[in-house]
Motif scaffolding. Structure first.
Motif, PDB file in Angstrom:
ATOM      1  N   TYR A 164     -91.000  93.391 -60.664  1.00  0.00           N
ATOM      2  CA  TYR A 164     -91.092  92.956 -59.686  1.00  0.00           C
ATOM      3  C   TYR A 164     -92.200  91.821 -59.790  1.00  0.00           C
ATOM      4  N   SER A 165     -92.932  91.792 -60.835  1.00  0.00           N
ATOM      5  CA  SER A 165     -94.004  90.860 -61.059  1.00  0.00           C
ATOM      6  C   SER A 165     -94.629  90.384 -59.908  1.00  0.00           C
ATOM      7  N   GLY A 166     -95.893  90.932 -59.721  1.00  0.00           N
ATOM      8  CA  GLY A 166     -96.736  90.361 -58.430  1.00  0.00           C
ATOM      9  C   GLY A 166     -96.199  90.702 -57.156  1.00  0.00           C
ATOM     10  N   ALA A 167     -95.334  91.709 -57.164  1.00  0.00           N
ATOM     11  CA  ALA A 167     -95.023  92.172 -55.545  1.00  0.00           C
ATOM     12  C   ALA A 167     -94.407  93.721 -56.049  1.00  0.00           C
ATOM     13  N   PHE A 168     -94.695  94.685 -55.039  1.00  0.00           N
ATOM     14  CA  PHE A 168     -94.222  95.948 -55.315  1.00  0.00           C
ATOM     15  C   PHE A 168     -92.953  96.257 -54.759  1.00  0.00           C
ATOM     16  N   GLY A 169     -92.077  96.714 -55.488  1.00  0.00           N
ATOM     17  CA  GLY A 169     -90.539  96.601 -55.662  1.00  0.00           C
ATOM     18  C   GLY A 169     -90.179  97.723 -54.663  1.00  0.00           C
ATOM     19  N   ASP A 170     -88.592  97.668 -54.357  1.00  0.00           N
ATOM     20  CA  ASP A 170     -87.802  98.301 -53.818  1.00  0.00           C
ATOM     21  C   ASP A 170     -87.650  99.620 -54.491  1.00  0.00           C
ATOM     22  N   LEU A 171     -88.392 100.734 -54.376  1.00  0.00           N
ATOM     23  CA  LEU A 171     -88.297 101.928 -55.214  1.00  0.00           C
ATOM     24  C   LEU A 171     -87.190 102.840 -55.036  1.00  0.00           C
ATOM     25  N   ALA A 172     -86.555 102.501 -53.692  1.00  0.00           N
ATOM     26  CA  ALA A 172     -84.965 103.160 -53.431  1.00  0.00           C
ATOM     27  C   ALA A 172     -84.212 102.646 -54.580  1.00  0.00           C
ATOM     28  N   ALA A 173     -84.228 101.358 -54.764  1.00  0.00           N
ATOM     29  CA  ALA A 173     -83.217 100.874 -55.771  1.00  0.00           C
ATOM     30  C   ALA A 173     -83.372 100.964 -57.119  1.00  0.00           C
ATOM     31  N   VAL A 174     -84.776 101.122 -57.319  1.00  0.00           N
ATOM     32  CA  VAL A 174     -85.330 101.787 -58.840  1.00  0.00           C
ATOM     33  C   VAL A 174     -84.875 102.988 -59.085  1.00  0.00           C
ATOM     34  N   ALA A 175     -84.875 103.918 -58.040  1.00  0.00           N
ATOM     35  CA  ALA A 175     -84.273 105.415 -58.038  1.00  0.00           C
ATOM     36  C   ALA A 175     -82.965 105.350 -58.305  1.00  0.00           C
ATOM     37  N   LYS A 176     -82.089 104.559 -57.532  1.00  0.00           N
ATOM     38  CA  LYS A 176     -80.800 104.551 -57.872  1.00  0.00           C
ATOM     39  C   LYS A 176     -80.271 103.824 -59.161  1.00  0.00           C
ATOM     40  N   LYS A 178     -82.085 104.314 -61.920  1.00  0.00           N
ATOM     41  CA  LYS A 178     -82.314 105.523 -62.696  1.00  0.00           C
ATOM     42  C   LYS A 178     -81.034 106.566 -62.702  1.00  0.00           C
ATOM     43  N   ALA A 179     -80.817 106.876 -61.479  1.00  0.00           N
ATOM     44  CA  ALA A 179     -79.770 107.650 -61.382  1.00  0.00           C
ATOM     45  C   ALA A 179     -78.614 107.200 -62.178  1.00  0.00           C
ATOM     46  N   ALA A 180     -78.395 106.116 -62.207  1.00  0.00           N
ATOM     47  CA  ALA A 180     -77.053 105.363 -62.635  1.00  0.00           C
ATOM     48  C   ALA A 180     -77.089 105.621 -64.262  1.00  0.00           C
ATOM     49  N   MET A 181     -78.251 105.685 -64.717  1.00  0.00           N
ATOM     50  CA  MET A 181     -78.095 105.716 -66.237  1.00  0.00           C
ATOM     51  C   MET A 181     -78.207 106.953 -66.957  1.00  0.00           C
ATOM     52  N   THR A 182     -77.877 106.930 -68.216  1.00  0.00           N
ATOM     53  CA  THR A 182     -77.598 108.239 -68.958  1.00  0.00           C
ATOM     54  C   THR A 182     -78.534 108.363 -70.140  1.00  0.00           C
ATOM     55  N   ASN A 183     -79.032 107.238 -70.835  1.00  0.00           N
ATOM     56  CA  ASN A 183     -79.510 107.286 -72.116  1.00  0.00           C
ATOM     57  C   ASN A 183     -80.976 106.422 -72.187  1.00  0.00           C
ATOM     58  N   ALA A 184     -80.803 105.379 -71.468  1.00  0.00           N
ATOM     59  CA  ALA A 184     -81.904 104.369 -71.544  1.00  0.00           C
ATOM     60  C   ALA A 184     -83.317 104.874 -70.774  1.00  0.00           C
ATOM     61  N   ARG A 185     -84.209 104.442 -71.341  1.00  0.00           N
ATOM     62  CA  ARG A 185     -85.507 104.612 -70.571  1.00  0.00           C
ATOM     63  C   ARG A 185     -85.793 103.419 -69.419  1.00  0.00           C
ATOM     64  N   LEU A 186     -86.239 103.894 -68.375  1.00  0.00           N
ATOM     65  CA  LEU A 186     -86.441 103.189 -67.336  1.00  0.00           C
ATOM     66  C   LEU A 186     -87.825 102.762 -67.037  1.00  0.00           C
ATOM     67  N   PHE A 187     -88.269 101.361 -67.287  1.00  0.00           N
ATOM     68  CA  PHE A 187     -89.463 100.989 -67.134  1.00  0.00           C
ATOM     69  C   PHE A 187     -89.543  99.949 -65.755  1.00  0.00           C
ATOM     70  N   TYR A 188     -90.790 100.481 -65.179  1.00  0.00           N
ATOM     71  CA  TYR A 188     -90.845  99.382 -63.877  1.00  0.00           C
ATOM     72  C   TYR A 188     -92.352  98.855 -63.726  1.00  0.00           C
ATOM     73  N   GLY A 189     -92.303  97.479 -63.592  1.00  0.00           N
ATOM     74  CA  GLY A 189     -93.506  96.915 -63.403  1.00  0.00           C
ATOM     75  C   GLY A 189     -93.617  96.092 -62.101  1.00  0.00           C
ATOM     76  N   GLY A 190     -94.492  95.833 -61.571  1.00  0.00           N
ATOM     77  CA  GLY A 190     -94.899  95.050 -60.327  1.00  0.00           C
ATOM     78  C   GLY A 190     -95.581  95.710 -59.129  1.00  0.00           C
ATOM     79  N   GLY A 191     -96.757  94.926 -58.885  1.00  0.00           N
ATOM     80  CA  GLY A 191     -97.322  95.215 -57.576  1.00  0.00           C
ATOM     81  C   GLY A 191     -98.007  96.693 -57.642  1.00  0.00           C
ATOM     82  N   ILE A 192     -98.268  97.227 -58.851  1.00  0.00           N
ATOM     83  CA  ILE A 192     -98.848  98.577 -58.917  1.00  0.00           C
ATOM     84  C   ILE A 192    -100.453  98.020 -58.779  1.00  0.00           C
TER      85      ILE A 192
END
Length: 230
Positions: A164-176, A178-192
């Motif tokens: 989301y670079s420069g803005a804090f993102g939609d964490l509900a979307a990020v959580a969904k 993550k739930a849809a993935m089985t193997n990959a690692r989820l990185f999150y960046g933006g607005g922290i």
């Protein structure tokens, strides 16, 4: 799957070679308890400023990874090289074209030691510099989940990076996502930009990436480590 030591990353500082950072600040960041430093930027990254930053980072026993956004900024000596694939780019060059060209020219130079891994990037803030450079198409929650699933299930990429670079993102979307993935690692960046957002993002992502606040407020940047580690 990502390399085993990357699986332990919970918190990462992202440092831009094109931005000023004095030795005192760098010392505080590298001794903060963060798990790694990711070096990269959307513009202004060169061989000279990247090699200068790497030389300073090598004073610390901390994993250093280079996010490869330009061939001019590729420097040997990093522990890992992460190659972004801009999944929601409107320009195929940012999905496969530039990567194929780079391998055609420099594939024989790929390190035999260390990690080279692709990141499936979803650039979710249309107003950020990365979105402009990569010609990213706007995305909604359903798009983010679909791209994450595509990167994880079909492309078998080891990392999905929701940016989301420069803005804090939609964490509900990020959580969904993550739930849809089985193997990959989820990185999150933006607005922290402090402890509260760091803790919230760490609840839904495997790894949080903290960047801009490093150059705006060092104390707040350091708070993000404590929030995640506690």
């Amino acid at each position: 799957m990502v390399d085993r030591w990357m699986e332990e990353w919970k918190h990462v500082f992202k440092l831009d070679p094109d931005k000023e950072l004095d030795d005192e600040a760098l010392d505080a960041l590298c001794l903060s308890g963060t798990d790694a430093v990711l070096v990269g930027g959307s513009s202004g990254v060169t061989y000279d400023n990247t090699v200068d930053l790497l030389a300073r980072l090598r004073r610390y026993e901390l994993p250093c990874a280079l996010e490869v956004t330009t061939l001019e900024g590729v420097v040997p000596g990093f522990d890992a090289y992460l190659v972004p694939i801009a999944l929601n780019s409107a320009d195929a060059d940012f999905v496969v074209g530039r990567h194929a060209e780079a391998l055609k020219r420099y594939g024989h130079l790929l390190p035999r030691e260390g990690v080279v891994a692709a990141e499936g990037y979803v650039i979710a803030n249309p107003d950020c510099e990365a979105a402009r450079v990569a010609k990213a198409k706007p995305v909604d929650e359903a798009d983010i989940v679909a791209y994450a699933r595509f990167a994880d299930r079909l492309l078998r990429l080891p990392i999905v990076y929701i940016e989301y670079s420069g803005a804090f993102g939609d964490l509900a979307a990020v959580a969904k996502a993550k739930a849809a993935m089985t193997n990959a690692r989820l990185f999150y960046g933006g607005g922290i930009d402090g402890a509260e957002k760091a803790a919230a993002a760490a609840q839904v992502a495997d790894t949080i990436v903290v960047g801009n606040i490093v150059y705006q407020s060092l104390p707040l940047a350091l708070e993000t480590v404590r929030a995640v580690k506690s």
